[in-house]
Design a protein around this motif. Structure first.
Motif, PDB file in Angstrom:
ATOM      1  N   MET A 144       0.987  -1.623  -0.140  1.00  0.00           N
ATOM      2  CA  MET A 144       0.458  -0.142  -0.035  1.00  0.00           C
ATOM      3  C   MET A 144       0.783   0.991   0.136  1.00  0.00           C
ATOM      4  N   SER A 145       1.266   1.039  -0.842  1.00  0.00           N
ATOM      5  CA  SER A 145       2.829   2.439  -0.773  1.00  0.00           C
ATOM      6  C   SER A 145       2.911   2.801  -2.748  1.00  0.00           C
ATOM      7  N   VAL A 146       3.006   4.192  -3.010  1.00  0.00           N
ATOM      8  CA  VAL A 146       2.955   4.662  -4.401  1.00  0.00           C
ATOM      9  C   VAL A 146       4.340   5.102  -4.683  1.00  0.00           C
ATOM     10  N   MET A 147       5.024   5.091  -3.123  1.00  0.00           N
ATOM     11  CA  MET A 147       6.550   5.418  -3.424  1.00  0.00           C
ATOM     12  C   MET A 147       7.176   4.313  -3.169  1.00  0.00           C
ATOM     13  N   TYR A 148       6.842   3.404  -2.754  1.00  0.00           N
ATOM     14  CA  TYR A 148       8.016   1.942  -2.323  1.00  0.00           C
ATOM     15  C   TYR A 148       7.620   1.476  -4.280  1.00  0.00           C
ATOM     16  N   GLN A 149       6.261   1.458  -4.676  1.00  0.00           N
ATOM     17  CA  GLN A 149       6.213   0.703  -5.516  1.00  0.00           C
ATOM     18  C   GLN A 149       7.310   1.653  -7.320  1.00  0.00           C
ATOM     19  N   ALA A 150       7.095   2.578  -6.799  1.00  0.00           N
ATOM     20  CA  ALA A 150       8.128   3.500  -7.656  1.00  0.00           C
ATOM     21  C   ALA A 150       9.844   3.646  -7.304  1.00  0.00           C
ATOM     22  N   TYR A 151       9.851   3.462  -6.631  1.00  0.00           N
ATOM     23  CA  TYR A 151      11.682   3.981  -6.388  1.00  0.00           C
ATOM     24  C   TYR A 151      12.092   1.953  -5.553  1.00  0.00           C
ATOM     25  N   GLY A 152      11.112   1.638  -5.181  1.00  0.00           N
ATOM     26  CA  GLY A 152      11.635  -0.310  -5.175  1.00  0.00           C
ATOM     27  C   GLY A 152      11.951  -0.154  -3.805  1.00  0.00           C
ATOM     28  N   SER A 153      12.193   0.326  -2.769  1.00  0.00           N
ATOM     29  CA  SER A 153      12.472   0.583  -1.208  1.00  0.00           C
ATOM     30  C   SER A 153      11.540   0.521  -0.420  1.00  0.00           C
ATOM     31  N   ALA A 154      11.302  -0.193   0.919  1.00  0.00           N
ATOM     32  CA  ALA A 154      10.770  -0.106   1.791  1.00  0.00           C
ATOM     33  C   ALA A 154      10.763   1.369   2.629  1.00  0.00           C
ATOM     34  N   SER A 155      12.332   1.463   2.952  1.00  0.00           N
ATOM     35  CA  SER A 155      13.421   2.955   3.355  1.00  0.00           C
ATOM     36  C   SER A 155      11.977   3.783   3.668  1.00  0.00           C
ATOM     37  N   VAL A 156      11.733   4.754   4.600  1.00  0.00           N
ATOM     38  CA  VAL A 156      10.841   5.981   4.517  1.00  0.00           C
ATOM     39  C   VAL A 156      11.786   7.165   4.226  1.00  0.00           C
ATOM     40  N   PRO A 157      11.864   8.248   3.423  1.00  0.00           N
ATOM     41  CA  PRO A 157      13.499   8.832   3.243  1.00  0.00           C
ATOM     42  C   PRO A 157      12.769   9.616   4.559  1.00  0.00           C
ATOM     43  N   GLY A 158      14.168   9.939   4.808  1.00  0.00           N
ATOM     44  CA  GLY A 158      14.791  10.678   6.069  1.00  0.00           C
ATOM     45  C   GLY A 158      13.889  11.956   6.573  1.00  0.00           C
ATOM     46  N   GLY A 159      13.749  13.162   5.588  1.00  0.00           N
ATOM     47  CA  GLY A 159      12.654  13.968   5.368  1.00  0.00           C
ATOM     48  C   GLY A 159      12.037  14.603   5.666  1.00  0.00           C
ATOM     49  N   TRP A 160      10.950  13.005   5.720  1.00  0.00           N
ATOM     50  CA  TRP A 160       9.621  12.427   5.814  1.00  0.00           C
ATOM     51  C   TRP A 160       9.400  12.837   7.336  1.00  0.00           C
ATOM     52  N   LEU A 161      10.652  12.053   7.681  1.00  0.00           N
ATOM     53  CA  LEU A 161      10.295  11.753   9.242  1.00  0.00           C
ATOM     54  C   LEU A 161      10.306  12.856  10.681  1.00  0.00           C
ATOM     55  N   VAL A 162      11.514  14.208   9.728  1.00  0.00           N
ATOM     56  CA  VAL A 162      11.477  15.246  10.212  1.00  0.00           C
ATOM     57  C   VAL A 162      10.017  15.933  11.143  1.00  0.00           C
ATOM     58  N   PRO A 163       9.308  15.820  10.418  1.00  0.00           N
ATOM     59  CA  PRO A 163       7.943  16.730  11.058  1.00  0.00           C
ATOM     60  C   PRO A 163       7.133  15.669  11.950  1.00  0.00           C
ATOM     61  N   PHE A 164       7.537  15.189  12.287  1.00  0.00           N
ATOM     62  CA  PHE A 164       6.925  13.873  13.224  1.00  0.00           C
ATOM     63  C   PHE A 164       6.740  14.396  15.038  1.00  0.00           C
ATOM     64  N   THR A 165       8.157  15.251  15.439  1.00  0.00           N
ATOM     65  CA  THR A 165       8.621  15.610  16.242  1.00  0.00           C
ATOM     66  C   THR A 165       7.693  17.118  16.208  1.00  0.00           C
ATOM     67  N   TYR A 166       6.800  17.446  15.680  1.00  0.00           N
ATOM     68  CA  TYR A 166       6.550  18.816  15.746  1.00  0.00           C
ATOM     69  C   TYR A 166       5.048  19.286  15.794  1.00  0.00           C
ATOM     70  N   ILE A 167       3.959  17.924  14.446  1.00  0.00           N
ATOM     71  CA  ILE A 167       2.996  17.520  14.090  1.00  0.00           C
ATOM     72  C   ILE A 167       2.400  17.258  15.167  1.00  0.00           C
ATOM     73  N   ASP A 168       0.925  17.032  14.938  1.00  0.00           N
ATOM     74  CA  ASP A 168      -0.727  16.073  16.087  1.00  0.00           C
ATOM     75  C   ASP A 168      -0.878  14.917  14.540  1.00  0.00           C
ATOM     76  N   LEU A 169      -0.691  13.687  15.239  1.00  0.00           N
ATOM     77  CA  LEU A 169      -1.211  12.114  14.728  1.00  0.00           C
ATOM     78  C   LEU A 169      -2.706  12.589  15.085  1.00  0.00           C
ATOM     79  N   GLY A 170      -3.791  12.168  14.085  1.00  0.00           N
ATOM     80  CA  GLY A 170      -5.157  12.108  14.826  1.00  0.00           C
ATOM     81  C   GLY A 170      -6.300  11.461  13.648  1.00  0.00           C
ATOM     82  N   ARG A 171      -7.073  11.762  13.685  1.00  0.00           N
ATOM     83  CA  ARG A 171      -8.084  11.184  12.737  1.00  0.00           C
ATOM     84  C   ARG A 171      -9.057  11.996  13.273  1.00  0.00           C
TER      85      ARG A 171
END
Length: 212
Positions: A144-171
């Motif tokens: 379930m990942s377009v990024m994985y299908q396009a680039y063949g890696s399950a690793s999430v780019p480091g840049g994508w993880l930077v916001p987690f210190t500062y944002i809230d996660l919810g529904r």
């Protein structure tokens, strides 16, 4: 079949860019990358603030001033468009996070990949994210990942993880609640596999929603 063809054609474009740059030295590629980031900042009237200013502002960026905070340790620029609802990922917690994104190659100034279109409306990228004493690690769901299908890696780019210190996660539970949204300028070293190999920066618009 159509979605795989769509990704394949996008990936061919990336490969073509890499082939054109094979004659460049790594230093030349890094210079070109810095110039592309600088051009975007100038052309888009970005106001760059320091981490100290970011902290003084309550870890917020002023979208009306097009503010981005620069993280000196990794070269990522971040604008928090929406803080999000819910709460931050707790220390020791692992959660599924659903993302909609658009990836723009700053060298070619073109959209390279996106799942934020009608065709992908039922399939946001899903990743499993863990907070270990403030350090975030994550991997894409390979089913379930377009990024994985396009680039063949399950690793999430480091840049994508930077916001987690500062944002809230919810529904969202009420009409006035919104999920987190950020804009990132991600240098090659913090980017997806091909950006790292070929040395080019990307601009991302990403939303983060807590999954189930």
């Amino acid at each position: 079949m159509k979605r795989f063809l769509y990704i394949y054609l996008l990936f061919l474009g990336v490969c073509f860019l890499g082939a054109c740059n094979d004659g460049e030295t790594y230093a030349e590629k890094k210079t070109r990358e810095r110039n592309a980031i600088g051009k975007y900042i100038a052309d888009s009237a970005v106001t760059v603030i320091s981490e100290a200013q970011f902290k003084a502002n309550g870890y917020k960026t002023d979208v009306s001033k097009n503010e981005f905070v620069l993280f000196e340790s990794n070269g990522v620029y971040m604008q928090i468009v929406r803080q999000g609802c819910g709460e931050k990922l707790k220390d020791g917690e692992t959660a599924y996070v659903l993302c909609r994104f658009t990836e723009r190659n700053l060298l070619t100034d073109s959209v390279q990949l996106t799942n934020d279109i009608l065709y992908w409306s039922a399939i946001p990228d899903r990743m499993s994210v863990t907070n270990t004493s403030g350090t975030f690690t994550a991997s894409f769901d390979t089913n379930m990942s377009v990024m994985y299908q396009a680039y063949g890696s399950a690793s999430v780019p480091g840049g994508w993880l930077v916001p987690f210190t500062y944002i809230d996660l919810g529904r969202p539970e009420t009409a006035d609640q919104e999920i987190a949204k950020v804009r990132l300028i991600v240098p090659a070293a913090q980017g997806q596999t091909y950006a790292t190999q070929t040395v080019y920066p990307c601009l991302y618009d990403i939303t983060y929603k807590r999954g189930r």
